[in-house]
Structures are given as C-alpha cells and as structure tokens.
Write a protein that holds these residues in place. Structure first.
Motif, PDB file in Angstrom:
ATOM      1  N   UNK A 445       0.823  -1.207   0.000  1.00 50.81           N
ATOM      2  CA  UNK A 445       0.000   0.000   0.000  1.00 50.81           C
ATOM      3  C   UNK A 445       0.861   1.264   0.000  1.00 50.81           C
ATOM      4  N   UNK A 446       2.052   1.171   0.616  1.00 49.58           N
ATOM      5  CA  UNK A 446       2.963   2.321   0.635  1.00 49.58           C
ATOM      6  C   UNK A 446       3.464   2.631  -0.778  1.00 49.58           C
ATOM      7  N   UNK A 447       3.918   1.574  -1.445  1.00 48.40           N
ATOM      8  CA  UNK A 447       4.422   1.771  -2.804  1.00 48.40           C
ATOM      9  C   UNK A 447       3.315   2.318  -3.696  1.00 48.40           C
ATOM     10  N   UNK A 463      12.240   7.638  -1.554  1.00 44.65           N
ATOM     11  CA  UNK A 463      11.550   8.367  -0.489  1.00 44.65           C
ATOM     12  C   UNK A 463      10.756   7.457   0.441  1.00 44.65           C
ATOM     13  N   UNK A 464      10.244   6.358  -0.068  1.00 45.18           N
ATOM     14  CA  UNK A 464       9.318   5.542   0.722  1.00 45.18           C
ATOM     15  C   UNK A 464       9.932   4.195   1.112  1.00 45.18           C
ATOM     16  N   UNK A 570      10.118   5.712  14.258  1.00 46.60           N
ATOM     17  CA  UNK A 570       9.426   6.582  13.311  1.00 46.60           C
ATOM     18  C   UNK A 570       8.219   5.911  12.694  1.00 46.60           C
ATOM     19  N   UNK A 571       8.258   4.574  12.636  1.00 45.31           N
ATOM     20  CA  UNK A 571       7.158   3.868  11.992  1.00 45.31           C
ATOM     21  C   UNK A 571       6.208   3.254  13.020  1.00 45.31           C
ATOM     22  N   UNK A 573       3.656   4.226  14.759  1.00 46.01           N
ATOM     23  CA  UNK A 573       2.207   4.419  14.665  1.00 46.01           C
ATOM     24  C   UNK A 573       1.617   3.886  13.381  1.00 46.01           C
ATOM     25  N   UNK A 574       2.457   3.276  12.573  1.00 49.97           N
ATOM     26  CA  UNK A 574       1.952   2.808  11.280  1.00 49.97           C
ATOM     27  C   UNK A 574       0.894   1.739  11.457  1.00 49.97           C
ATOM     28  N   UNK A 575      -0.075   1.762  10.574  1.00 52.34           N
ATOM     29  CA  UNK A 575      -1.212   0.862  10.728  1.00 52.34           C
ATOM     30  C   UNK A 575      -1.037  -0.458  10.017  1.00 52.34           C
ATOM     31  N   UNK A 576       0.123  -0.665   9.387  1.00 47.20           N
ATOM     32  CA  UNK A 576       0.195  -1.850   8.529  1.00 47.20           C
ATOM     33  C   UNK A 576       0.748  -3.053   9.270  1.00 47.20           C
TER      34      UNK A 576
END
Lengths: 576, 272
Positions: A445-447, A463-464, A570-571, A573-576
């Motif tokens: 989903x990020x890509x 960047x991602x 940094x990641x 809180x990510x929802x994945x």
C-alpha cells in the motif's frame, strides 16, 4: 458448543471441577520442556563462557602478592602464585619423601597439590615459571621488601632493590615512594619518550623525505631514462637533499646519544632471591611496586595504570606485554572501512534483485548462490582476497601508479584496503539477504500510495521504500559488522601482521594509508596465545584481549541497535 | 437520462446515459482484462462525466476495483496482466505505447481502502506529489499544503502540528490526509477505492461530506460496497457483476427504477 458462558479467567477451574484433564501430549507440555531446556542450555553455555572470559580477563591486571618459597632441598623460589592443580607424583619421587607425606599422598589416592609460581627474571633463570609441589615446601613467606618490576625487556623482575644511582651518584634507597626516586624515574621516562619521538618522528621524517626523493628520481629514470637532463636534475636534487638530511640526521643522532648517556647514568640495581644482581636503567623500568606491601588504593592504582597501558600503549615483548592500542585501532579502522564498502554494495545489490530484476529462474539462482556464499569457509575468502585483490588488483595498481617503488610492493601485498574488501565480500550475503527481506516487508500500500502520487519507481524507492526498510538494512549491517570484526582467518592472508610498525592513519601525507598492513585484536589473541615464546605468560593476555574484543563488538553493536530502534520508532504508529 | 441510449456493445448492458458525451472526461472503451488466464473484465464500455461523482457498485469480485485501478494504470504493477481495449482521458489513450505513466498518474489522485500515509510529517505527506514533481518553492508548497488540507476538511485539526508524524493521527484523519495528498497536485480525476471501508461511522460521515464538497471541483470515481453511500454521494452509478458492466445511469434511476433484474436484485439487497 457450551451451554453456559465461562469467563476466560475461570475456564481452567471450571475444567478442573468437571474432573477432566486434557491429555499431556495434546497440550504439548513435553515439547515445551525440551524447547525451554534447549534455550536454557544455550544461555548457560554462553553465560558460562562469558563468565570464564571476564573473570580471567578482569583479574589479570590485579597485582598479586609475591611468595618466597624455600624448598626442603634448600632451593629458594620467589614468585606470584599463578595457579594450583593436583598431580600424581612418580612412585620413585614419593619413595624419597618423609613417611607422613607418603601417608598423605596415599590417602589422597596418589595425588598431591602443586603450585605454579611466576618467577619472572627470565634473563637470570632462563625460565619464567616453576612448579613447586606441596611436599617440597619447607617455608613460605611474603616478605614486605619484595618488589615486582615490570621492565621494557626480559619480562618482569621479582626481587629486592639493592642500590640506586641517580645522575651517576649512588644514592641510598629508601622506598619506592621516595620522591627523589619517583622524580628520577619520571625524568627517565620523559627522556625515553623524547628518544622515541626523535627516532620515530623526526628521524622517520628524514627517512621518509629521502625515500620520497629517491622515488622521484626513480620515476624520472623510468620516464626519461638515465641520460636525460631531468634525471641529472633529480639526481642533483637528491644529492643536495641527502647532504642536508644527513646533517640533520647527525644532529638528531647526537641528541639521541646524549639522551641515552643521561639515561645510562640513572640505574637501579635489583637482586633476585638467589642473590643474582641486575642493573637496569630507569628508562627500562615501566612499573615497580612492593607487591606484599601494597594497600588497597595502591593495588587499585597499579590495576588502573595497567589497564591504561593496555588500552593506550604499544605492545612489548612479542606482544605478551604492554598495550594493544595498534590492534584496537586496526580492528576499528578495518571494520569501519568494511562497513563503508559492504553497506552500499549490499543494499544496491538487494535493491536490484528485489525491485528491478524480473523475478524468474535466473534471479532465484542468483539468490540461492548469494545465500550459499555465506556458507563458504572464510579462509577461502582469504585465499581469494590474496590472489585477486592483493596480487591481481594490487599488482596492477602498483604497475600503473607506483612503478618507481617496484619490486617492493605498495598495494601488491596484504593491507588494510584488501582486508576490508575481503571481509566485505565475506559479509555481503548477510546484508543482501537482510535488505531483501526488509524490502519485501515494505507494504504494497505504501508503494502504491507513492506511485499514485505520480512518483516514479526510483522516487518511490528513494523516499518511501528505502527509509522504511532502513531498520532491516541496519540489522543486516550489524550482523555483518559483528561477523567482520571477529573474523581472523582470512585476515592472516590479506594484511594482518603480528606487529605493525605504523598505524594505518597518521600525520604523513596522505594521512590514510590503505596499503599498510595493520594489527587486529582477533589475530592478536591467536598470536599471543599460541605463537609466543611462553604460552603460560601469554595466557592472561589472551583473556584480557578477548574481553576487549567482546566489549568492542558489543559497543559497536549496541550503538547500531540504538540507531536502528530510533529509526523504527518513526514507523511505530503505522497501521500496517 | 430519460431513455436508455444504447451504444454499440455489449448487447446486455443497460445504459441510461449517453456514452462519450461532451461532458465526458474519461471514456472507457471495450476494456477487457486478464489476470493470467482468468478474465476479470469483459468489454467494459462507459464514460465518466466531468465534475460529477461516479460510483462503481457491485458484489465482491465483480471487477469494480480492477476497473478503477485501470484508470491510473495501477494494475501495471501486477505480473501476468493483459489488457485489451482503451481508456481515454480527455481524448488521449492512456494505454498507448507512447503514453507516460508517471505523467498520467500526476493528473489523477487516488485514495485507497486503508489509509496509507507515508512515515513522514503531515506536511511532507501532503506535498509529496509536488515534491516528486520537482517543486522546491517553499511558499508554493506551504500554500498548497494549506489549500489541500482545507480541501480535505483537515486544516483546523492539524494546522498546529504539521511537523508531526502523520502516523500519530486517527484512522479517519489519516484517510482525510490521504485525500488531501490526492488533491494536492490538482488532479483532473480523483479515484477512490472504498475509502471508508476501514473507518468508523463518524469518520465515514465526514469523508462522505467531503466527497460532496469535492464534487464539482473534481471529477470523482468512487468504488464502494455500501449502497447507501453510493446513493448519498454519487451523481451517476455503474453496477458491475462478474466483470461486466450491467447497468449505468444516474444514481436515482439505478436505485429506484433499474432496468436490469440483476441490478434490481442487488440494490434491493437480494444478493451481494
């Protein structure tokens, strides 16, 4: 289907009241025991190993008392009790003993205790250590006037101070804390430092300049021939320079001679227990302390000063004494250089394999090959590094850029650069595998989100994907670093030496000398433990160096892990 | 609108709308798609009118998400995919060999099922489309950020923490952030793939309000499972079933007087 709802916490008791027990096998309890047992065994082995290494390593520098043992035969031995063990004396030997000892040995099953004393005084006795069996001891004392003297050469001296000469005048020796003596000792050490500075620094500089000029001449000779005007010019320059430099050298040599003469006027005469006397210069005196008359703080002082010398000093006595600073420096420089090579190389490779290459049979084959590379014995990499990097690559570099230095090799032999490259090759599979996994774990989903914003594939990666995969990449680099820092076998072939005259980084242009051979803690352990004149004397140093190497690897890894967890946060809180 | 205007194929599709009219921004022509051997779209033919909200509805697996992802060529990432037919954006065939996919995607915004903010600050998230487009002018970026966040009805909630991580926001806020990101570069078409399926009812209501606000400004194509949602937010609705477009018309007609019995069954909740 259950008829009634049982709250989670009460389920077990409800089961008990029903009088039914789940079969042990189906609950997997025995499997759990073996799983836990395997883990416990692993932990015990590792902790045991660490405890052994650390207890020995930490204790090595503690000053020990000096025992003076008089044997029944009249021989007197003075030394540090090193270790004890029980042994089986021969029957003939037992037969010569008094009856009470015979009875004791018999009751102990023919075994008796003996103690190894570190006598020092190698120049007097020709040996460092001596076993004394318990039955041979007539008297054991710890006289307060015994001193332990660490010398620049010949190892420690154990005995008493007989006489003192300061500036050619005999002085009465009062005590080791005598300020006159301390001051003279300090002056002698300063003089030794001066001599070293002149010999290594200024005279080294002169040699260096002369060598450079000679190489320049050789270069001109190769380029223009011996008959050219340029060659004559260069020869003239060399001649003029060597005249000036010779003058400088003579002046410095005279200075050194003067300093040495001054040094020779300050001596200490020591006597061993047997009465043999030895006179040594103050400058050859590293440390002297009354081993049996040392308070707590005195011991702490000796202990800390030994650690200081170990960490910051240079090795003496075939590496069995002194410091390991060049080895620490070499290990750190090599590991750092390796990481600089392996991290980008591994990441780029993994990026191509995972993101760009068409996933097919060829890529699978490459991937399997990379994984297999991790299993190749490291000495094979050493042979490859020597054959390819040093001889082929280094040889070509020498032929192209340093023809004037041939036949003595510059890059065409083992060195820091080749060692780092060899280890980079050795550890690159780890980085590739870890990076590939990290890349694969970046959510689709990020890509897609990035691509849908109109980012190109490269921008998406930059960047991602890469920032997101960074913690995984770091894991790979950490593993590579840990493996690289501890590897010894390939390094012995491609650049690590027992004793390197110069550090790979110094004040002489171009400051970083990648072609120089260097010292390494891992090799140091091997060398001290198994290659030195006296294995028994080297053993404590093996433990201390091991402690240091483990500590170094731990520190580097801890730093990398902290960095990684920062990235990871940094990641969070990510929802994945 | 009044009568079912039939265009050439396919025979069994019911159209209440004129395809390829003057207001059409997107024209999908005979689009068929295969994942390997499995055909997912069968000759879909429809046009999307500019400035309106078009909803794609249908049971799971009917191909509505696939169709949506064809519009900005997101399906290009899938291995073994084959496409026939064409999609025209303002008359240009986006599947033409010379078409620039990246430039195409810059002209469209997309919002996904689950909020997918990037692990960056809120500000960096919103201006990401501009950043990858090479915009470095700080004033322009900041202005765009504010406009996009206002457009996504998020400005007042986040204006004081633009420099904080976007991952610290609630799910609904994250989805609105994704909408802000999608509209930051002023797209011609906004594609939404079930944007509310991962959100709670309150967040859903906010997004729906937002879609209503965006209508007129942007052309919106939205895929949804939720028929009430389609009825609430869309002007036109397309009903798809098993990879075919069954019926396409204005939302009122589709929901109240559908012609096809399948549409009738679906919108009255008899299957799906």
């Amino acid at each position: 289907m259950t008829d009634s709802y049982i709250p989670r916490g009460q389920a077990a008791s409800a089961e008990n009241t029903a009088g039914r027990r789940t079969d042990l096998r189906s609950r997997g309890e025995p499997a759990l025991w073996s799983l836990g047992g395997a883990l416990a065994l692993g932990i015990i082995m590792i902790l045991g190993f660490l405890a052994l290494v650390f207890s020995n390593g930490i204790a090595t520098f503690i000053p020990k008392p000096i025992a003076v043992v008089t044997e029944t035969g009249g021989q007197v031995t003075a030394g540090e009790p090193f270790r004890s063990e029980s042994f089986r004396p021969t029957v003939e030997e037992v037969a010569t003993l008094p009856p009470d000892w015979q009875a004791r040995i018999k009751s102990a099953g023919g075994m008796v205790n003996r103690t190894l004393y570190r006598m020092g005084n190698f120049d007097v006795y020709g040996e460092d250590f001596r076993w004394v069996a318990d039955y041979a001891v007539a008297k054991r004392e710890f006289p307060a006037n015994m001193v332990f003297v660490e010398r620049m050469e010949w190892g420690p001296f154990i005995g008493t101070v007989k006489a003192l000469t300061i500036d050619g005048n005999a002085q009465p020796f009062k005590s080791i804390e005598d300020p006159v003596f301390l001051q003279a000792h300090q002056q002698a050490l300063d003089r030794a430092d001066d001599i070293r500075d002149i010999e290594r620094g200024r005279i080294g500089d002169i040699n260096h300049r002369l060598e450079n000029e000679r190489l320049a001449l050789r270069k001109v000779e190769l380029a223009e021939g011996r008959t050219s005007a340029a060659y004559r010019d260069a020869q003239d320059r060399l001649n003029t320079l060597s005249v000036t430099l010779q003058r400088d050298y003579d002046a410095l040599a005279a200075e050194v001679t003067k300093l040495r003469e001054a040094s020779a006027r300050n001596t200490l005469t020591l006597a061993a227990v047997g009465g043999e006397e030895k006179t040594i210069e103050f400058a050859a005196l590293v440390r002297i302390y009354p081993a049996n008359d040392l308070g707590f703080w005195g011991k702490v002082g000796v202990y800390l000063s030994r650690w200081g010398e170990f960490l910051g000093g240079e090795p003496r006595e075939a590496n069995t004494e002194g410091g390991v600073f060049p080895a620490i420096f070499g290990t750190a420089a090599m590991t750092l250089l390796m990481v600089l090579v392996v991290a980008p190389f591994g990441v780029i490779t993994a990026l191509y394999l995972r993101e760009y290459a068409k996933q097919g049979r060829l890529v699978s084959f490459v991937r399997i090959s990379v994984n297999n590379l991790a299993g190749v014995p490291s000495i094979v990499y050493g042979v490859f590094g020597l054959g390819f990097f040093a001889y082929v690559l280094g040889g070509s570099i020498d032929a192209l850029f340093y023809p004037e230095r041939l036949p003595s090799p510059t890059f065409g032999t083992g060195g820091l650069l080749w060692s780092a490259l060899t280890l980079a090759l050795l550890t690159v599979p780890v980085v590739i595998v870890a990076t590939e996994e990290a890349l694969a774990a970046v959510p689709r989903s990020m890509r897609e989100g990035s691509l849908a914003c109109g980012a190109s594939k490269w921008q998406t990666i930059k960047y991602i994907v890469l920032p997101r995969a960074m913690p995984g990449v770091m894991t790979g680099v950490i593993l590579a670093m840990a493996r690289g820092a501890g590897e010894v076998a390939p390094l012995m072939l491609v650049g690590v030496v027992k004793l390197a005259p110069e550090l790979p980084i110094d004040g002489i242009f171009p400051f970083v000398h990648l072609e120089r051979s260097f010292m390494h803690l891992g090799f140091h352990i091997f060398d001290v433990g198994f290659q030195s004149r006296n294995a028994e004397a080297g053993k404590p140093m093996v433990f201390v160096t091991t402690v240091l190497l483990i500590a170094l690897v731990t520190i580097v890894n801890a730093a990398a892990i902290i960095l990684r967890s920062r990235l990871k946060r940094r990641f969070a809180g990510s929802q994945f | 609108m009044d009568s079912a205007v039939r265009i050439d194929t396919p025979a069994d599709t019911v159209y209440h709308l004129k395809a390829g009219g003057a207001g059409a921004i997107l024209a999908i022509n005979e689009l068929s798609l295969w994942y390997g051997a499995a055909q997912a779209l069968h000759g879909v033919q429809m046009s999307v009118e500019k400035g309106l909200v078009t909803a794609l509805i249908g049971p799971s697996g009917c191909g509505k998400s696939t169709l949506l992802r064809c519009i900005n060529r997101m399906n290009d990432l899938v291995d073994g995919l084959r496409i026939e037919g064409e999609i025209r954006l303002n008359g240009e065939d986006i599947y033409h060999k010379s078409a620039d996919v990246i430039a195409l995607r810059k002209r469209m915004g997309m919002v996904f099922q689950k909020p997918n903010p990037f692990p960056m600050t809120i500000y960096e998230n919103v201006v990401y489309p501009l950043k990858v487009d090479g915009v470095r002018d700080k004033a322009l970026l900041e202005e765009t950020c504010e406009r996009a966040l206002r457009g996504a009805a998020l400005w007042n909630e986040v204006k004081d923490r633009l420099d904080q991580s976007a991952l610290g926001m609630s799910g609904g806020q994250q989805q609105r952030l994704c909408i802000a990101r999608a509209i930051a570069a002023d797209p011609e078409v906004l594609l939404m793939d079930e944007p509310c399926s991962a959100l709670d009812p309150i967040a859903t209501a906010k997004i729906e309000d937002l879609i209503n606000d965006l209508a007129g400004q942007y052309t919106v194509v939205i895929v949804t499972h939720n028929m009430q949602q389609a009825a609430r937010v869309s002007d036109n609705t397309a009903f798809m079933y098993l990879g075919r477009l069954i019926e396409y018309g204005d939302t009122e007609t589709i929901f109240q007087t559908p012609k096809s019995p399948k549409t009738q069954d679906y919108v009255t909740g008899r299957f799906g």
